[in-house]
Design an enzyme around this catalytic site. Structure first.
Site, PDB file in Angstrom:
ATOM      1  N   GLU A 140       1.096  -1.137   0.165  1.00 51.41           N
ATOM      2  CA  GLU A 140       0.189   0.052   0.219  1.00 51.41           C
ATOM      3  C   GLU A 140       0.882   1.478  -0.009  1.00 51.41           C
ATOM      4  O   GLU A 140       0.171   1.841  -0.991  1.00 51.41           O
ATOM      5  CB  GLU A 140      -0.850   0.205   0.878  1.00 51.41           C
ATOM      6  CG  GLU A 140      -2.532   1.296   1.318  1.00 51.41           C
ATOM      7  CD  GLU A 140      -2.910   0.636   2.026  1.00 51.41           C
ATOM      8  OE1 GLU A 140      -4.053   1.576   2.004  1.00 51.41           O
ATOM      9  OE2 GLU A 140      -2.629   0.009   3.353  1.00 51.41           O
ATOM     10  N   HIS A 148     -10.386  -5.136  11.614  1.00 52.09           N
ATOM     11  CA  HIS A 148     -10.344  -5.700  10.073  1.00 52.09           C
ATOM     12  C   HIS A 148     -12.077  -5.982  10.863  1.00 52.09           C
ATOM     13  O   HIS A 148     -11.653  -7.576  10.534  1.00 52.09           O
ATOM     14  CB  HIS A 148      -9.536  -6.131   9.788  1.00 52.09           C
ATOM     15  CG  HIS A 148      -9.695  -6.183   8.374  1.00 52.09           C
ATOM     16  ND1 HIS A 148     -11.073  -5.858   7.845  1.00 52.09           N
ATOM     17  CD2 HIS A 148      -8.312  -6.726   7.039  1.00 52.09           C
ATOM     18  CE1 HIS A 148     -10.312  -6.182   6.346  1.00 52.09           C
ATOM     19  NE2 HIS A 148      -9.455  -6.461   6.135  1.00 52.09           N
ATOM     20  N   LYS A 158      -8.114   1.078  10.863  1.00 51.47           N
ATOM     21  CA  LYS A 158      -8.146  -0.228  11.740  1.00 51.47           C
ATOM     22  C   LYS A 158      -6.991  -0.866  13.178  1.00 51.47           C
ATOM     23  O   LYS A 158      -7.559  -2.237  13.562  1.00 51.47           O
ATOM     24  CB  LYS A 158      -7.644  -1.084  10.351  1.00 51.47           C
ATOM     25  CG  LYS A 158      -8.575  -1.605   9.080  1.00 51.47           C
ATOM     26  CD  LYS A 158      -7.740  -2.671   8.077  1.00 51.47           C
ATOM     27  CE  LYS A 158      -8.628  -2.962   7.101  1.00 51.47           C
ATOM     28  NZ  LYS A 158      -8.482  -2.098   6.997  1.00 51.47           N
TER      29      LYS A 158
END
Length: 422
Positions: free
Chosen positions: A320, A346, A341
């Site tokens: 990411e 999650h 998160k």
């Protein structure tokens, strides 16, 4: 005139947060809602921590019949839909039900009820041939995830397009993206959309244990979720829901609705490569970001905040980080990035919609939520991840991204209403 889709109502159920206000208060506090699993004895499992919702269906306004009929994930969705409708001020009696639709996302559907009822009909797994006479009348609903979208459609009287999106951990982004497309193309004027998941059950925990995706940091649940931290070692399972009222812009303006954000651009891509593997160069997610920005007619330099997938696994956070750099260029280093998160875990398919809610509220309040537990930065993750404390910042354009097992990559651009291309 081009049709545009805007968020006019928000409803949230999240760990330690029953309602949108308490959700936002939790995020800006930087406190975490992760703890040892209490729904069952987690001792046999590698990962024994989760972010659980403190939820009572009757106290939340559901009837005894609804709480018996619906799985926990469906209960979450209906309660969140009610809050979003109330928040929007939309009068259902004055809108055409055939122009009203529902799109709900869910990764694992009615897992908790399906597993519970299997234990009953199999006599605790002792019977290979199960005894269906012991099954509840609603067992089929637990098998078919679309039952969740049906429950929401019944609740809001939607006679237009109704569907359920299940694309793993990108389901929440994809459901809202699909709903926005229906509004923009003219198939509906109002969409009730979002996502829900209640996956904290033995079978789900066992599945993630098998691939070592969840953290084994059981001795300190409050700090177990550590996105972008050098010591991160897996994600913390969560649960919850976020549901929105999405309207065509002029439809919302005519009734004087409060506008939280415009869904300005959305894209999803797949890597056609591996169930869990991600390339370190971030090219898959970068492509989704590129297309979402193009559809929003936004330049990379316009992005004021990136709401990261930030799961806390080694490869996701690297992937990411590379994707944001590839997409935003030098501007990536000047843009705050954070992962909620770290605070609420999650929740699989639901998390994308919870993150959209966080983005809309960041825009509304001029505050970027932090990445909790980020105390030892990973040198490979070298962007501004807003560690530990929320930050005041005017936010006009937000990029929210998601990544899911199976190679799914999604990106959404949210923009302050009144800005950008018409």
């Amino acid at each position: 005139m081009t049709r545009r889709a805007v968020i006019t109502g928000i409803g949230v159920l999240a760990p330690s947060a029953n309602g949108t206000k308490s959700f936002w208060d939790l995020l800006v506090s930087g406190q975490t809602a992760t703890r040892r699993i209490s729904f069952f004895d987690p001792t046999p499992f590698r990962s024994q921590v989760a972010a659980e919702c403190d939820f009572d269906p009757l106290r939340a306004g559901l009837s005894h019949q609804q709480s018996r009929r619906m799985d926990r994930a469906a209960q979450f969705a209906v309660v969140s839909a009610r809050e979003s409708l109330a928040d929007s001020g939309l009068d259902l009696e004055r809108t055409d039900p055939t122009r009203r639709g529902v799109v709900i996302g869910s990764a694992v559907g009615c897992t908790m009820s399906l597993e519970r009822e299997y234990v009953v009909v199999s006599d605790g797994g002792a019977r290979w041939l199960v005894d269906e006479s012991h099954a509840v009348p609603h067992l089929f609903d637990y098998l078919v995830p679309s039952a969740i979208a049906r429950e929401v459609a019944w609740e809001v009287g939607a006679e237009g397009p109704v569907s359920l999106v299940s694309t793993g951990c990108t389901s929440g982004l994809d459901a809202v993206g699909r709903a926005a497309e229906l509004v923009v193309e003219g198939s509906a004027d109002v969409m009730v959309c979002g996502a829900t998941d209640a996956p904290i059950s033995p079978i789900t925990v066992a599945c993630f244990d098998a691939i070592k995706a969840t953290t084994p940091r059981n001795d300190d649940p409050a700090t177990a979720s550590r996105p972008f931290d050098r010591t991160r070692n897996g994600f913390v399972l969560g649960e919850g829901s976020a549901v929105f009222v999405l309207e065509e812009l002029e439809h919302a303006r005519r009734r004087g609705a409060h506008l939280y954000a415009e869904v300005a651009g959305f894209a999803s891509r797949a890597n056609a490569h591996h169930m869990t593997g991600l390339r370190p160069d971030g090219v898959e997610m970068a492509e989704a970001i590129r297309v979402a920005l193009a559809r929003a007619r936004s330049a990379p330099t316009e992005v004021d905040y990136v709401n990261a997938h930030g799961s806390g696994t080694k490869q996701n956070d690297r992937h990411e980080t590379a994707a944001v750099k590839r997409s935003l260029g030098r501007h990536a280093y000047d843009t705050p990035v954070s992962s909620i998160k770290s605070m609420i875990g999650h929740s699989l398919g639901a998390i994308g919609s919870l993150e959209i809610a966080a983005c809309a509220l960041a825009m509304e309040n001029g505050v970027v939520p932090p990445t909790a537990n980020l105390r030892e930065p990973d040198p490979e993750c070298d962007l501004d991840y807003v560690p530990l404390r929320a930050r005041e910042r005017r936010v006009d354009t937000v990029l929210s991204v998601g990544s899911g097992f199976g190679g799914f990559q999604s990106a959404m651009v949210l923009r302050r209403p009144g800005r950008g291309a018409a």
